[in-house]
Design an enzyme around this catalytic site. Structure first.
Site, PDB file in Angstrom:
ATOM      1  N   ALA A  14       0.827  -1.225   0.000  1.00 49.77           N
ATOM      2  CA  ALA A  14       0.000   0.000   0.000  1.00 49.77           C
ATOM      3  C   ALA A  14       0.859   1.273   0.000  1.00 49.77           C
ATOM      4  CB  ALA A  14      -0.917  -0.012   1.227  1.00 49.77           C
ATOM      5  N   ASP A  60       8.716  -3.945   0.316  1.00 51.68           N
ATOM      6  CA  ASP A  60       9.014  -2.572   0.739  1.00 51.68           C
ATOM      7  C   ASP A  60       8.503  -2.348   2.160  1.00 51.68           C
ATOM      8  OD1 ASP A  60       9.935   0.033   0.480  1.00 51.68           O
ATOM      9  OD2 ASP A  60       8.168   0.751  -0.582  1.00 51.68           O
ATOM     10  N   ASP A  71      -0.510 -10.554   6.703  1.00 51.34           N
ATOM     11  CA  ASP A  71       0.806 -10.192   7.238  1.00 51.34           C
ATOM     12  C   ASP A  71       1.892 -10.621   6.243  1.00 51.34           C
ATOM     13  OD1 ASP A  71       3.160  -9.842   8.564  1.00 51.34           O
ATOM     14  OD2 ASP A  71       2.612 -10.997  10.340  1.00 51.34           O
ATOM     15  N   ASP A 124      -0.994  -6.301   1.958  1.00 49.13           N
ATOM     16  CA  ASP A 124      -0.896  -5.174   2.912  1.00 49.13           C
ATOM     17  C   ASP A 124      -2.208  -5.063   3.662  1.00 49.13           C
ATOM     18  OD1 ASP A 124      -0.475  -2.513   4.148  1.00 49.13           O
ATOM     19  OD2 ASP A 124       1.149  -2.325   2.703  1.00 49.13           O
ATOM     20  N   LYS A 153      15.834  -0.838   5.193  1.00 52.63           N
ATOM     21  CA  LYS A 153      15.892   0.478   5.851  1.00 52.63           C
ATOM     22  C   LYS A 153      17.106   0.462   6.771  1.00 52.63           C
ATOM     23  CE  LYS A 153      11.834   0.823   4.041  1.00 52.63           C
ATOM     24  NZ  LYS A 153      11.510   1.596   2.876  1.00 52.63           N
ATOM     25  N   GLY A 169       0.494   1.287  -3.281  1.00 55.53           N
ATOM     26  CA  GLY A 169       0.493   0.518  -4.521  1.00 55.53           C
ATOM     27  C   GLY A 169       1.433   0.985  -5.614  1.00 55.53           C
ATOM     28  N   GLY A 170       2.400   1.842  -5.279  1.00 55.00           N
ATOM     29  CA  GLY A 170       3.337   2.344  -6.300  1.00 55.00           C
ATOM     30  C   GLY A 170       4.136   1.225  -6.972  1.00 55.00           C
TER      31      GLY A 170
HETATM   32  N1  SAM Z   1       5.873   0.141  -1.952  1.00 56.87           N
HETATM   33  C1  SAM Z   1       4.699   0.880  -1.521  1.00 56.87           C
HETATM   34  C2  SAM Z   1       4.288   1.788  -2.658  1.00 56.87           C
HETATM   35  O1  SAM Z   1       5.006   1.869  -3.643  1.00 56.87           O
HETATM   36  O2  SAM Z   1       3.241   2.406  -2.576  1.00 56.87           O
HETATM   37  C3  SAM Z   1       4.948   1.651  -0.260  1.00 56.87           C
HETATM   38  C4  SAM Z   1       5.144   0.737   0.907  1.00 56.87           C
HETATM   39  S1  SAM Z   1       5.214   1.549   2.444  1.00 56.87           S
HETATM   40  C5  SAM Z   1       6.814   2.177   2.487  1.00 56.87           C
HETATM   41  C6  SAM Z   1       5.303   0.215   3.564  1.00 56.87           C
HETATM   42  C7  SAM Z   1       4.033  -0.607   3.646  1.00 56.87           C
HETATM   43  O3  SAM Z   1       4.357  -1.803   4.343  1.00 56.87           O
HETATM   44  C8  SAM Z   1       2.928   0.067   4.437  1.00 56.87           C
HETATM   45  O4  SAM Z   1       1.785   0.204   3.620  1.00 56.87           O
HETATM   46  C9  SAM Z   1       2.628  -0.904   5.571  1.00 56.87           C
HETATM   47  O5  SAM Z   1       1.247  -1.053   5.827  1.00 56.87           O
HETATM   48  C10 SAM Z   1       3.207  -2.202   5.026  1.00 56.87           C
HETATM   49  N2  SAM Z   1       3.579  -3.177   6.052  1.00 56.87           N
HETATM   50  C11 SAM Z   1       4.414  -3.011   7.098  1.00 56.87           C
HETATM   51  N3  SAM Z   1       4.485  -4.154   7.803  1.00 56.87           N
HETATM   52  C12 SAM Z   1       3.701  -5.043   7.179  1.00 56.87           C
HETATM   53  C13 SAM Z   1       3.383  -6.405   7.405  1.00 56.87           C
HETATM   54  N4  SAM Z   1       3.875  -7.085   8.439  1.00 56.87           N
HETATM   55  N5  SAM Z   1       2.543  -7.011   6.553  1.00 56.87           N
HETATM   56  C14 SAM Z   1       2.012  -6.359   5.483  1.00 56.87           C
HETATM   57  N6  SAM Z   1       2.290  -5.070   5.218  1.00 56.87           N
HETATM   58  C15 SAM Z   1       3.132  -4.424   6.048  1.00 56.87           C
END
Ligand code: SAM
Length: 374
Positions: free
Chosen positions: A241, A296, A280, A260, A325, A243-244
């Protein structure tokens, strides 16, 4: 240490079309990461069996290695491959450092330094690192490019028809200082000073779509991009999310499962190629193996490295692109630790192709690509 001040040439050297001995290596990195980039240069010099000093002014976007003895460009190009340097967006080899340049006439000392070096080059490029001090000079670099070539032309050191000769790249790191550097044709970043200017595509929900686009262009060869990103391939996007990254995969015709708990943008779902599952990302696995996994999720780098290893060892994906990170301190150590962790865990599977780069679109992070070697 680099030459502290500009010394006008008294005796021009004979033209050296071969050899091009350089004083050291210059890398352009994200401002704030000079220590990490310099540390990496030190390791690379050790591996190459070369002695020298490394440095990099904090915030300058530049790290440098000064060799004890000059080394030919060809040899340095082999010993410091850009793809092995994680924090280097661009890597060049410097032969002079000019200080005390005056705004009224930067051309004369630049040409004098070239005459003194005796190096013939096929073309020139003027640029700056990405730092606050240097960025205002980018307009000057654009305006001065053609007049500088005309000045150099008069010395007979600019030979556009000799494509095998290196390119001269002058890196202005402040209004009064410049590094005179060389790059072998076809080597170094494909983008001037390692800065890709990618357009934000219409319909993509976030700028991070550009990060995955840059990752494909930087971490994969053009042939790999063509072969591995064909329409119809299957991908999983962990931490998708808004979604990029999923959009970037769908844009290339791949079918994506986006994992996500947060919402994925309607424009991404509207591609018809993305299925969103609220789950998850650390525990979810696909029923059948997929071609690509991208990740990501923001978490401890070692935890993400373990997850990536699990997917490859378990055969859940053929290849993955992922973000690590980085902590505020000891970032290079963390990169080396994660590399060792992944390589150690995948030992039983045979040789692994693991590539890392801090992309232009990365902030406090690096991006990795992994696949098992055939
Ligand atoms: N790559 C995405 C984009 O291009 O839009 C942005 C991703 S954002 C940096 C990180 C995402 O990782 C967040 O939406 C967060 O909800 C998700 N996230 C973090 N821990 C997670 C987990 N354990 N399971 C699923 N999603 C997770």
């Amino acid at each position: 240490m680099p030459n502290p001040s500009y010394r006008p040439s008294t005796q021009p050297r004979p033209i050296a079309s071969q050899g091009h001995p350089c004083q050291g290596v210059l890398v352009i990195c994200r401002p704030g990461f000079e220590r990490d980039a310099a540390g990496e240069l030190e390791l690379a010099a050790d591996r190459a069996g070369l002695d020298g000093d490394v440095g990099g002014e904090p915030g300058s976007g530049i790290a440098h290695l000064t060799l004890m003895s000059p080394c030919p460009l060809v040899e340095l190009t082999e010993r410091f491959p850009l793809e092995r340097l994680v924090f280097a967006r661009h890597r060049l080899f410097w032969f002079d450092r000019l200080d005390g340049l005056s705004e009224g006439d930067r051309g004369t000392p630049l040409v004098a330094a070239m005459t003194q070096s005796g190096f013939a080059v096929s073309s020139t490029l003027l640029g700056t690192p990405d730092s606050d001090a240097a960025k205002p000079l980018s307009g000057f670099c654009r305006r001065f490019a053609a007049p500088f070539e005309r000045l150099l032309d008069k010395t007979n050191l600019l030979r556009p028809k000799k494509a095998h000769l290196p390119q001269l790249q002058v890196v202005f790191d402040s209004p009064t200082t410049a590094w005179m550097t060389l790059v072998t044709p076809g080597d170094g970043s494909p983008w001037p000073m390692g800065l890709p200017r990618l357009r934000m595509p219409a319909g993509a929900p976030s700028r991070s779509t550009l990060k995955l686009a840059e990752a494909f262009m930087t971490l994969l060869t053009p042939t790999e991009q063509e072969q591995l990103l064909r329409p119809g391939r299957k991908a999983v996007d962990l931490g998708a999310a808004p979604g990029g990254w999923s959009w970037q995969l769908a844009y290339r015709g791949l079918h994506v499962t986006a994992i996500d708990n947060g919402p994925v943008a309607p424009s991404v779902l509207a591609t018809g190629l993305v299925e969103h599952l609220r789950a998850d990302g650390f525990t979810w696995r696909p029923k059948r193996p997929v071609d690509w996994m991208v990740c990501d999720m923001v978490d401890q780098p070692a935890r993400v490295a373990q997850l990536i290893s699990d997917w490859i060892i378990g055969g859940h994906c053929k290849r993955a692109i992922f973000n690590l990170k980085l902590p505020m301190k000891r970032r290079l150590e963390e990169v080396l630790r994660c590399r060792a962790l992944i390589e150690g865990r995948l030992k039983e599977k045979g040789p692994v192709d693991l590539r890392f780069k801090q992309l232009y679109h990365d902030r406090e992070e690096i991006t990795g690509y992994i696949t098992l070697r055939q």
